[in-house]
Scaffold this active site. Structure first.
Site, PDB file in Angstrom:
ATOM      1  N   TYR A 125       0.831  -1.196   0.000  1.00 49.41           N
ATOM      2  CA  TYR A 125       0.000   0.000   0.000  1.00 49.41           C
ATOM      3  C   TYR A 125       0.871   1.255   0.000  1.00 49.41           C
ATOM      4  O   TYR A 125       1.577   1.545   0.962  1.00 49.41           O
ATOM      5  CB  TYR A 125      -0.922   0.037   1.218  1.00 49.41           C
ATOM      6  N   HIS A 190      -0.277 -12.065   0.833  1.00 52.70           N
ATOM      7  CA  HIS A 190      -1.123 -11.044   0.237  1.00 52.70           C
ATOM      8  C   HIS A 190      -1.545 -11.404  -1.192  1.00 52.70           C
ATOM      9  O   HIS A 190      -0.704 -11.526  -2.086  1.00 52.70           O
ATOM     10  CB  HIS A 190      -0.357  -9.714   0.228  1.00 52.70           C
TER      11      HIS A 190
END
Length: 385
Positions: A125, A190
């Site tokens: 992110y 992820h």
């Protein structure tokens, strides 16, 4: 001045009422300076500048929680009890627009103050910016480490995907440095649909088990969009190896397919995190970003639902968050936040749900509008096998 602080000041005033004239006539700030220099040093920034985001105030004063925090729910068999609303920290990486450090820190502090104790991030992110900002916010809380739960991820980076044992082992050390922590509670692989699921089973998860033994992480998780990835992995690892799964965009008003998987996940004693109750912006008045992978038909239906709510003076965002929160088999609903205002909005939605329940009438109308596209999703990942 808060009531507790006001009461303490009244006691202090009575104690020193017999002091010299100049002191009795002094201002509140001056009295603190004269009689208690240390307390003055810690509190002056708030008394003089009540809205200030003064760095000394953030770093030295413990955040006091509100007396009625939100509901806590157990996370599988981890022993963790986490807030029903989780703080999604991806926006702190400025992935949806610029976010200042002051706003990032203030939002984390306000979330904790209002009862949110679960914070989720990833090195992906904002190209590691989210982790750095969250780390600064958590440090500014000034509370013991065991009062909040932190989850980060591995395997997906700005440079691409790498689920090798070497990379995920190095990844946690990098994340801990950015987060300014000695350990994270949960480390999740992820978006595993973009890698080889067999590699996840045979290489990545065993590497995470070693990190668990080393005390750098407490629990192991996996995340992704296609629901089939969870059964594939969980059926191929020893029971109890994977502690948590994170699913996104599959428990919202427009797509509730996660509900069919809940009995299976519970049978595996896995903690369930549901993210993106707003379907990555579909269920908002402003609509999704241009890159959103939903079909034009799905985007149009969600836009119509948002317009209907607006015409009725309702918030589709609040309705969507409350819909996702209403299923207590889901431990927490992750909502992205980057401002005090967004924190307030989401906490209020949770508290109103607990007090008044869902707005069934509006929800029924919205579900009718979305019925032609119900449970539509989009492809994600690489072809497995």
């Amino acid at each position: 001045m808060h009531e507790a602080e006001d009461g303490e000041w009244k006691k202090s005033r009575e104690k020193f009422s017999s002091c010299c004239y100049c002191c009795s006539r002094a201002s509140v700030v001056t009295r603190w300076i004269l009689w208690c220099p240390l307390i003055s040093f810690l509190t002056i920034p708030f008394y003089i500048f009540p809205e200030s985001k003064h760095p000394i105030s953030f770093s030295l004063l413990k955040v006091k929680r509100t007396p009625n925090p939100m509901e806590l729910r157990p996370l599988g068999n981890t022993g963790l009890n986490i807030s029903s609303v989780g703080f999604g920290a991806s926006p702190l990486g400025s992935v949806f627009g610029p976010v200042s450090e002051d706003d990032a820190v203030a939002s984390v502090r306000e979330a904790f103050r209002r009862g949110i104790n679960f914070f989720d991030t990833s090195p992906y992110y904002g190209g590691t910016l989210s982790e750095k900002m969250l780390g600064k916010g958590l440090k500014a809380l000034g509370v013991p480490r065991n009062e909040y739960v932190v989850s980060t991820k591995c395997g997906r980076y700005k440079e691409g995907f790498d689920f090798s044992a070497e990379r995920v082992t190095r990844s946690i050390d990098e994340s801990l440095e950015r987060l300014q922590l000695d350990y994270v509670d949960i480390l999740q692989c992820h978006d595993i649909e973009f890698g080889s699921l067999d590699q996840i089973v045979n290489e990545t998860i065993p590497a995470l088990q070693k990190l668990k033994e080393a005390g750098k992480i407490r629990f192991i998780g996996i995340t992704g969009l296609p629901l089939g990835i969870f059964t594939y992995v969980l059926d191929r690892v020893p029971s109890g190896t994977v502690d948590v799964i994170l699913s996104y965009c599959h428990y919202s008003i427009n797509d509730s397919t996660l509900v069919d998987l809940l009995p299976y996940l519970k049978s595996k004693s896995v903690g369930i995190i549901s993210a993106s109750p707003l379907a990555m912006g579909l269920l908002t008045e402003n609509g999704p970003p241009e890159w959103h992978p939903a079909s034009p038909e799905l985007k149009s239906a969600c836009q119509a639902a948002a317009a209907y709510c607006k015409d009725k003076g309702k918030s589709i965002t609040k309705l969507a968050v409350q819909y996702s929160l209403s299923n207590k088999d889901i431990s927490t609903v992750l909502v992205g936040m980057n401002s005090v205002g967004q924190v307030e909005e989401n906490v209020t939605a949770a508290l109103e749900l607990a007090t008044f329940g869902k707005d069934q009438e509006t929800l029924a109308e919205v579900e009718a509008i979305l019925s032609p596209v119900k449970n539509q999703t989009w492809p994600s990942g690489i072809q497995q096998g």
